[in-house]
Design a protein around this motif. Structure first.
Motif, PDB file in Angstrom:
ATOM      1  N   GLN A 203       0.823  -1.212   0.000  1.00 47.40           N
ATOM      2  CA  GLN A 203       0.000   0.000   0.000  1.00 47.40           C
ATOM      3  C   GLN A 203       0.853   1.256   0.000  1.00 47.40           C
ATOM      4  OE1 GLN A 203      -2.485  -0.524   3.421  1.00 47.40           O
ATOM      5  NE2 GLN A 203      -4.063  -1.664   2.286  1.00 47.40           N
ATOM      6  N   LEU A 204       1.938   1.211   0.791  1.00 48.35           N
ATOM      7  CA  LEU A 204       2.810   2.382   0.823  1.00 48.35           C
ATOM      8  C   LEU A 204       3.456   2.631  -0.529  1.00 48.35           C
ATOM      9  CD1 LEU A 204       4.503   1.938   4.319  1.00 48.35           C
ATOM     10  CD2 LEU A 204       2.938   3.741   3.623  1.00 48.35           C
ATOM     11  N   GLU A 205       3.787   1.540  -1.203  1.00 49.83           N
ATOM     12  CA  GLU A 205       4.402   1.683  -2.528  1.00 49.83           C
ATOM     13  C   GLU A 205       3.440   2.306  -3.532  1.00 49.83           C
ATOM     14  OE1 GLU A 205       5.672  -2.166  -3.687  1.00 49.83           O
ATOM     15  OE2 GLU A 205       7.306  -2.271  -2.223  1.00 49.83           O
ATOM     16  N   ASP A 206       2.123   1.913  -3.381  1.00 45.16           N
ATOM     17  CA  ASP A 206       1.130   2.402  -4.350  1.00 45.16           C
ATOM     18  C   ASP A 206       0.429   3.678  -3.908  1.00 45.16           C
ATOM     19  OD1 ASP A 206       1.744   0.167  -5.781  1.00 45.16           O
ATOM     20  OD2 ASP A 206       0.056  -1.016  -4.990  1.00 45.16           O
ATOM     21  N   LEU A 207       0.712   4.126  -2.664  1.00 46.92           N
ATOM     22  CA  LEU A 207      -0.070   5.208  -2.087  1.00 46.92           C
ATOM     23  C   LEU A 207       0.028   6.500  -2.895  1.00 46.92           C
ATOM     24  CD1 LEU A 207      -1.888   6.119   0.197  1.00 46.92           C
ATOM     25  CD2 LEU A 207       0.154   6.712   1.524  1.00 46.92           C
ATOM     26  N   VAL A 208       1.223   6.831  -3.285  1.00 46.37           N
ATOM     27  CA  VAL A 208       1.417   8.086  -4.014  1.00 46.37           C
ATOM     28  C   VAL A 208       0.665   8.053  -5.335  1.00 46.37           C
ATOM     29  CG1 VAL A 208       3.110   9.605  -5.107  1.00 46.37           C
ATOM     30  CG2 VAL A 208       3.643   8.507  -2.918  1.00 46.37           C
ATOM     31  N   GLN A 209       0.795   6.917  -6.060  1.00 48.08           N
ATOM     32  CA  GLN A 209       0.102   6.800  -7.342  1.00 48.08           C
ATOM     33  C   GLN A 209      -1.420   6.810  -7.153  1.00 48.08           C
ATOM     34  OE1 GLN A 209       1.546   3.285  -9.267  1.00 48.08           O
ATOM     35  NE2 GLN A 209       3.631   4.079  -9.553  1.00 48.08           N
ATOM     36  N   GLU A 210      -1.877   6.076  -6.122  1.00 45.25           N
ATOM     37  CA  GLU A 210      -3.319   6.017  -5.886  1.00 45.25           C
ATOM     38  C   GLU A 210      -3.882   7.385  -5.494  1.00 45.25           C
ATOM     39  OE1 GLU A 210      -4.228   3.056  -3.035  1.00 45.25           O
ATOM     40  OE2 GLU A 210      -3.691   1.370  -4.347  1.00 45.25           O
TER      41      GLU A 210
END
Length: 718
Positions: A203-210
C-alpha cells in the motif's frame, strides 16, 4: 480464516503427520519387543509373536491406507486414532489374559501403550480422556469377566500403577496440548502480522500513485455529481453574485451557463422582496441552513415555483452560499387542485343541506297551490295569482335541482349510452338559439365505446358549456366539439391532468375562440354562485352544476384557457362495456284507495299537505311528526296499516333507522320514502320499496302509492 480455524487446521495436520509416523514406527517397536517374550515366557513366545505380528500388520496396513486417503476429514482422523489405540491395547490385553491374568507383569504393556500412543499423538484433551478410558477399560473388563482374582494386592498394585501412569500422561498431554495451541496461536498472529506488513508495504508503494489518481477521479466525480444532479445547484458569493451553476439549474431557468454566471441571483427573483432576500442571506451566512419557497423568472418570462435549500460553505477561506433548487410547479398545482376539490366537497355538502330543507318548503308551496287550483272556487284573477305562485316555486325548484346536481345528491338514471347520440341531440337543440356569427365544428371520434350516465344530465353539461362558450364570443367565433378515447396509465401522457386516475376514458372536449378566462379566476369558476357575468345575466350555478354532474358520473373535468385566445373544457368519462337497456315504467289507471297509511314527516306543513292529498282519494291517514311516536303508533296498529310514507332527514331518529324498526315489527310492510335528495341511507341501502323526490306533484305521489299497494313489488328507486 480466523485464528480458531487456523489452530484447528494445524492440529489436524500435525495429528495426521504423527499418525503416518506412528503406525510404521509402532509396528516395528511391537515386533522388537517379541525378544522380551522369549525371556519372560518362552512357552508363550510363538503365540505372543503371532499376536505381535497381527498387530504390526494392521499398523502397516493402516499406514498405507492413510497414505492414499485424499479427504483428510475429522471422521477419518478419529477412526485412525481409535485404530492406533485399540490394536496395541487389544494385543497387550490378549497377552495379559494368556499369561498371569490379574497378576500378569504384562500390565506394564498397557502403560507403554498409554505413554507411547498419547505421548506420540497431539490429540485434544477430550480425546485424550476418552482414549485413557478406552485403554483402561480394555485392561480391566476382560480380567473381571474371564479371571478369578486370587492375589488382590498384586491386582490393586497393577491398577494403581496403571491409573498413575494414565493420570500422569493425561496431565502431560494437557499441558503439552496447551503449549502446542499457544505456539500455533503465536504462529498465526505472526503470520497475520507478516501479511499485514506485506499489505502495508504494498500500500505504501502504491499510495502516491493512488492518491494522485484519487485526486483526479475525485475532481471528475464531484464535477459529475454537480453537473448531473436532479436538482438545480447554484453557488453564489456573500453578495449574491452567481459563481457556479449546474446543468439542471440552467434547464430550470432556460439560460446557458455563461449567461447565469456573474449575475446577481436577485435578478431571477419574481417576488422581488429585497428586504426578505437580504435577511435570508444574512441568516445563511451566520450558519443557518434554511429551506424556503420562491418564484424565479425563466428566460421566456414564465414563472417557476422552486423549493430552495441553502447553506453556507467555505472554499479557500471565503464564505459562499450553496443552494439546491427543486422545481415544484407541478406539485403546487396538484396541491391547489386537491384543496379546490376539498373545498368543492365542503361547499357541495352545504349546498345539499340547504337544498334539502328548501325542497320541503317548495313541496308545501307547490302542493297547496295544486290543492287550491283543484278544490277551491276562485275567480280567474285569483287562479292566475296561484299559478304565478306555482310558477315561481317551480323556478326555485330548478335552481334547487342545480344545487343538488352540484352537490351530487340529485336523482339520476345511470344507463349505458352512446356519447355521440347525446352530443348530436344537444347540438340540434342549441343550433336554434345560436347567433349566426358563431359556428359549430364537430370532430367526433370513430367507433367510440359507450359510457355510463344519465343522458339528461350529460346533455345539461354540454348545453351549459356551449352557452358559456357562446357568451364568451359576443362578436362571433367558433365552438369546436371533439370526442376521442384515451387510456391514462401510471405514467401519464404529456397534457393529461395529473389528478386523473389510471383507466380508459372517453374524452369530450368543448373549445371556443372567445375572450378566455384570467388565471386568477380559474380556481373559482366551479364555485356555486360565482360568476363574471353582469348582474341579472347569470346565477353562477352553470359550471357548478357541470362540476357536480361530472363528479357524480365518476369523471373528471379540466379547463385550459388563455385571455384573448379562448377556452377549452375537457371532460373524461369512464369507458363502459355494457349494452344499452331500456326499461319502461308501469302506468296506473286509478289513484283512489281505502287502505290505512302511516305518514311520518317532521315538517308539519309537508305532513298536512300529504295527508290532505291522500285523504282526498279515500285513504285513511295516520299523521305523525315524530319518529319515536311513529314506532309506538305502528306497534299499536301494525295489523291494519298497509303502507308507511316517511321522510328521511328527521330529528331523534332518521328515516333509515325508523324503517329498520318498522320492518322488525312487520317485515312485509310496504314503505315509501319521501326526501329532498336520493343518496339517503334508506334509498341507498334498498330499505324502501319506493322513493319520491321532493318537491313532487300529487299525481306522482298517488300513482306511486297505488302501484305499490296493487302490485306488492318494489318500484325502481330512482
Amino acid at each position: 480464516m480466523d485464528k480458531k480455524e487456523y489452530i484447528y487446521k494445524e492440529l489436524s495436520r500435525l495429528t495426521w503427520s504423527s499418525l503416518l509416523v506412528f503406525f510404521p514406527y509402532g509396528s516395528f517397536f511391537i515386533l522388537l519387543l517379541s525378544a522380551l517374550d522369549y525371556f519372560v515366557t518362552p512357552e508363550n513366545f510363538l503365540k505372543f509373536f503371532f499376536y505381535r505380528l497381527a498387530a504390526a500388520s494392521i499398523g502397516v496396513a493402516a499406514y498405507f491406507i492413510l497414505k492414499k486417503v485424499k479427504e483428510k476429514n475429522r471422521t477419518v482422523q478419529l477412526i485412525a486414532i481409535a485404530t492406533a489405540i485399540l490394536i496395541p491395547s487389544i494385543m497387550v490385553e490378549s497377552m495379559i489374559v494368556s499369561f498371569g491374568g490379574h497378576s500378569s507383569p504384562y500390565y506394564a504393556g498397557m502403560i507403554v501403550v498409554i505413554i507411547f500412543v498419547l505421548g506420540f499423538l497431539p490429540i485434544s484433551v477430550k480425546v485424550t480422556a476418552a482414549s485413557l478410558g478406552l485403554i483402561y477399560g480394555i485392561y480391566l473388563f476382560p480380567i473381571l469377566l474371564l479371571d478369578s482374582i486370587s492375589n488382590v494386592k498384586v491386582f490393586i498394585n497393577n491398577n494403581m500403577f496403571l491409573m498413575a501412569s494414565a493420570l500422569g500422561t493425561f496431565g502431560w498431554r494437557y499441558f503439552y496440548q496447551r503449549l502446542i495451541v499457544r505456539n500455533l496461536s503465536l504462529e498465526y498472529d505472526l503470520s497475520q502480522e507478516k501479511e499485514r506488513l506485506k499489505v502495508y508495504s504494498t500500500q505504501l508503494e502504491d499510495l502516491v500513485q493512488e492518491r494522485t489518481k484519487e485526486l483526479a477521479i475525485s475532481e471528475k466525480w464531484h464535477k459529475s455529481i454537480f453537473d448531473n444532479a436532479t436538482d438545480g445547484v447554484i453557488v453564489q458569493d456573500k453578495n449574491g453574485f452567481i459563481m457556479n451553476v449546474n446543468k439542471k439549474a440552467c434547464e430550470i431557468h432556460g439560460f446557458e451557463r455563461d449567461a447565469l454566471i456573474g449575475i446577481n441571483v436577485e435578478l431571477l427573483e419574481a417576488r422581488g422582496d429585497k428586504k426578505q432576500i437580504d435577511e435570508r442571506r444574512d441568516q445563511i451566512l451566520n450558519g443557518a441552513s434554511i429551506i424556503y419557497e420562491t418564484e424565479h423568472y425563466k428566460r421566456d418570462g414564465e414563472r417557476v415555483v422552486l423549493e430552495v435549500s441553502s447553506k453556507a460553505i467555505e472554499i479557500g477561506g471565503e464564505l459562499y452560499i450553496q443552494s439546491f433548487y427543486r422545481d415544484i410547479t407541478e406539485k403546487k398545482r396538484i396541491q391547489e387542485q386537491l384543496m379546490h376539490s376539498q373545498k368543492m366537497e365542503s361547499v357541495g355538502a352545504l349546498a345539499g343541506g340547504i337544498a334539502h330543507n328548501f325542497n320541503n318548503i317548495l313541496t308545501t308551496i307547490l302542493g297547496y297551490s295544486e290543492l287550491l287550483l283543484e278544490f277551491s272556487e276562485m275567480d280567474e284573477t285569483s287562479k292566475l295569482r296561484v299559478r304565478n305562485i306555482e310558477s315561481a316555486a317551480r323556478k326555485a325548484g330548478v335552481m334547487v335541482s342545480k344545487l343538488l346536481s352540484f352537490a351530487r345528491r340529485d336523482t339520476h338514471d345511470i344507463v349505458p349510452l352512446n356519447l355521440h347520440d347525446v352530443v348530436n341531440d344537444s347540438i340540434r337543440l342549441f343550433e336554434g338559439v345560436l347567433d349566426k356569427r358563431i359556428g359549430i365544428k364537430l370532430e367526433l371520434g370513430s367507433a367510440l365505446h359507450n359510457v355510463e350516465g344519465d343522458p339528461n344530465q350529460i346533455e345539461q353539461v354540454i348545453m351549459n358549456l356551449m352557452v358559456n362558450a357562446r357568451d364568451a364570443m359576443p362578436d362571433g367565433g367558433l365552438i369546436t366539439v371533439r370526442t376521442s378515447s384515451t387510456e391514462v396509465g401510471k405514467e401519464q401522457r404529456y397534457g393529461t391532468p395529473s389528478f386523473i386516475m389510471p383507466g380508459k376514458y372517453i374524452v369530450l372536449t368543448i373549445s371556443d375562440t372567445g375572450c378566455g378566462i384570467p388565471k386568477e379566476v380559474i380556481p373559482r369558476i366551479f364555485d356555486p354562485f360565482f360568476t363574471t357575468k353582469e348582474k341579472g345575466k347569470g346565477t353562477g350555478l352553470g359550471l357548478a352544476t357541470v362540476y357536480g354532474i361530472v363528479k357524480d358520473h365518476k369523471g373528471y373535468i379540466s379547463v385550459d384557457s388563455e385571455v384573448g385566445k379562448g377556452t377549452t373544457f375537457s371532460i373524461y368519462f369512464p369507458l363502459s362495456e355494457r349494452m344499452t337497456l331500456m326499461v319502461g315504467k308501469p302506468q296506473v289507471v286509478s289513484t283512489r284507495g281505502y287502505e290505512n297509511i302511516l305518514l311520518v314527516d317532521d315538517d308539519v306543513d309537508v305532513l298536512n299537505f300529504i295527508k290532505e292529498i291522500l285523504e282526498s282519494q279515500g285513504y285513511q291517514v295516520m299523521p305523525v311528526s315524530n319518529s319515536l311516536n311513529a314506532i309506538d303508533m305502528f306497534k299499536a296498529n301494525y295489523d291494519t296499516i298497509q303502507l308507511v310514507i316517511t321522510d328521511v332527514m328527521m330529528p331523534l331518529m332518521e328515516g333509515g333507522e325508523l324503517i329498520k324498526n318498522l320492518k322488525q315489527i312487520k317485515p312485509n310492510v310496504r314503505i315509501v320514502v319521501v326526501s329532498g335528495y336520493s343518496d339517503s341511507s334508506a334509498s341507498r341501502d334498498k330499505l324502501a320499496d319506493a322513493f319520491i323526490k321532493k318537491p313532487f306533484e300529487s299525481a306522482e305521489l298517488l300513482s306511486t302509492v297505488r302501484r305499490l299497494l296493487d302490485t306488492g313489488r318494489k318500484l325502481p328507486l330512482y
